[in-house]
Write a protein that holds these residues in place. Structure first.
Motif, mmCIF file in Angstrom:
data_model
loop_
_atom_site.group_PDB
_atom_site.id
_atom_site.type_symbol
_atom_site.label_atom_id
_atom_site.label_comp_id
_atom_site.label_asym_id
_atom_site.label_seq_id
_atom_site.Cartn_x
_atom_site.Cartn_y
_atom_site.Cartn_z
ATOM 1 N N HIS A 16 0.856 -1.195 0.000
ATOM 2 C CA HIS A 16 0.000 0.000 0.000
ATOM 3 C C HIS A 16 0.883 1.233 0.000
ATOM 4 C CE1 HIS A 16 0.241 1.489 4.264
ATOM 5 N NE2 HIS A 16 0.505 0.230 4.551
ATOM 6 N N ASP A 26 6.008 2.621 6.881
ATOM 7 C CA ASP A 26 4.616 2.195 6.624
ATOM 8 C C ASP A 26 3.973 3.069 5.549
ATOM 9 O OD1 ASP A 26 2.180 0.986 6.804
ATOM 10 O OD2 ASP A 26 1.638 1.902 8.704
ATOM 11 N N ASP A 27 3.963 2.749 4.337
ATOM 12 C CA ASP A 27 4.671 1.612 3.800
ATOM 13 C C ASP A 27 5.561 2.075 2.658
ATOM 14 O OD1 ASP A 27 5.478 -1.000 3.308
ATOM 15 O OD2 ASP A 27 3.724 -1.463 2.100
ATOM 16 N N GLU A 58 -5.255 1.799 2.298
ATOM 17 C CA GLU A 58 -5.048 0.749 3.302
ATOM 18 C C GLU A 58 -5.362 1.277 4.686
ATOM 19 O OE1 GLU A 58 -2.574 -1.853 6.078
ATOM 20 O OE2 GLU A 58 -2.644 0.302 5.834
ATOM 21 N N GLU A 59 -4.912 2.504 4.928
ATOM 22 C CA GLU A 59 -5.091 3.096 6.258
ATOM 23 C C GLU A 59 -6.565 3.423 6.530
ATOM 24 O OE1 GLU A 59 -2.685 3.018 8.232
ATOM 25 O OE2 GLU A 59 -0.806 3.191 7.105
ATOM 26 N N ASP A 76 4.899 -5.078 3.545
ATOM 27 C CA ASP A 76 4.515 -3.963 4.408
ATOM 28 C C ASP A 76 5.512 -3.830 5.557
ATOM 29 O OD1 ASP A 76 3.128 -1.882 5.555
ATOM 30 O OD2 ASP A 76 1.194 -2.898 5.569
ATOM 31 N N MET A 77 6.137 -2.661 5.645
ATOM 32 C CA MET A 77 7.010 -2.316 6.765
ATOM 33 C C MET A 77 8.194 -3.265 6.901
ATOM 34 S SD MET A 77 4.126 -1.017 9.491
ATOM 35 C CE MET A 77 5.308 -0.352 10.665
HETATM 36 ZN ZN LIG Z 1 1.148 -0.609 6.376
#
Ligand SMILES: [Zn+2]
Length: 221
Positions: free
Chosen positions: A126, A144-145, A181-182, A209-210
């Motif tokens: 994302h 993120d991210d 995504e958030e 992710d991350m």
């Molecule tokens: Zn994320």
């Protein structure tokens, strides 16, 4: 961090197909994996997670800038859109979101497979984040991210280089940068409900992710 990328790319490239007259045996995956460098990841990330992108909140100008950045990079790598022409965006309508969110978009790019083009590997992350606070402080979202997103750009570059040398991947690869995504996994939900390639043809999804953090086992040098 680099080792993770190199491992992933080497593993994936091992399953690359060959275009005549080159044979799969000719491929040294490291030739292309070595194009994934911490220097280039950092260059991308320092732009992508900069204050200029305003925390990439879904529907806001910073997110649009981020989408443009991704599109520009794919175009420079000569990785085409699966949607067609110059349109790398899958529009995600505001009706998908709760609350006041303007239209947003997933960003898609695509390398056709050489032997099994109807089998699709999705590599996703994302690219949205949570924007700014009331005082204008930017939540940069480098990890993120941003980390997963710039990793995809570097992976895409490695596959593009391999293809230029005649080693296109055996299966098609869809680079899928999802939005929202958030806001509740909205971009990925929208893609799943409106896939560009039938989900029955989608053989795997590697989501990133991350990955920018270090831990005790991976101390900074
Ligand atoms: Zn994320």
């Amino acid at each position: 961090m680099k080792n993770i990328f190199l491992g992933a790319i080497a593993f994936t490239l091992l399953s690359c197909g060959a275009q005549q007259p080159k044979m799969i045996e000719d491929v040294n995956p490291m030739n292309y994996a070595n194009s994934i460098t911490s220097k280039e990841l950092k260059e991308h990330l320092y732009i992508f997670a900069s204050d200029d992108f305003e925390g990439r909140e879904t529907g806001e100008p910073g997110q649009k800038k981020a989408a443009e950045y991704l599109k520009k990079e794919y175009k420079s790598l000569e990785i085409v859109s699966p949607i067609g022409g110059d349109d790398y965006y899958q529009e995600v309508p505001s009706s998908m979101f709760r609350g006041d969110v303007k239209n947003s978009e997933n960003v898609l790019a695509y390398i056709p497979g050489s032997e099994k083009p109807n089998e699709i590997l999705v590599i996703s992350s994302h690219y949205d984040h949570v924007g700014m606070d009331d005082k204008g402080n930017v939540f940069n979202g480098a990890d993120d991210d941003g980390s997963g997103t710039v990793a995809i750009l570097e992976i895409a570059e490695a596959f593009a280089k391999a293809r230029k040398d005649g080693f296109a991947p055996k299966r098609s690869i869809l680079f899928l940068n999802v939005t929202g995504e958030e806001k509740g996994l909205i971009g990925s939900k929208y893609y799943t409900e409106n896939p560009v390639f039938a989900l029955s043809q989608t053989v795997a999804n590697l989501n990133i992710d991350m990955i920018g953090r270090t831990d005790d086992a991976h101390k900074k040098k």
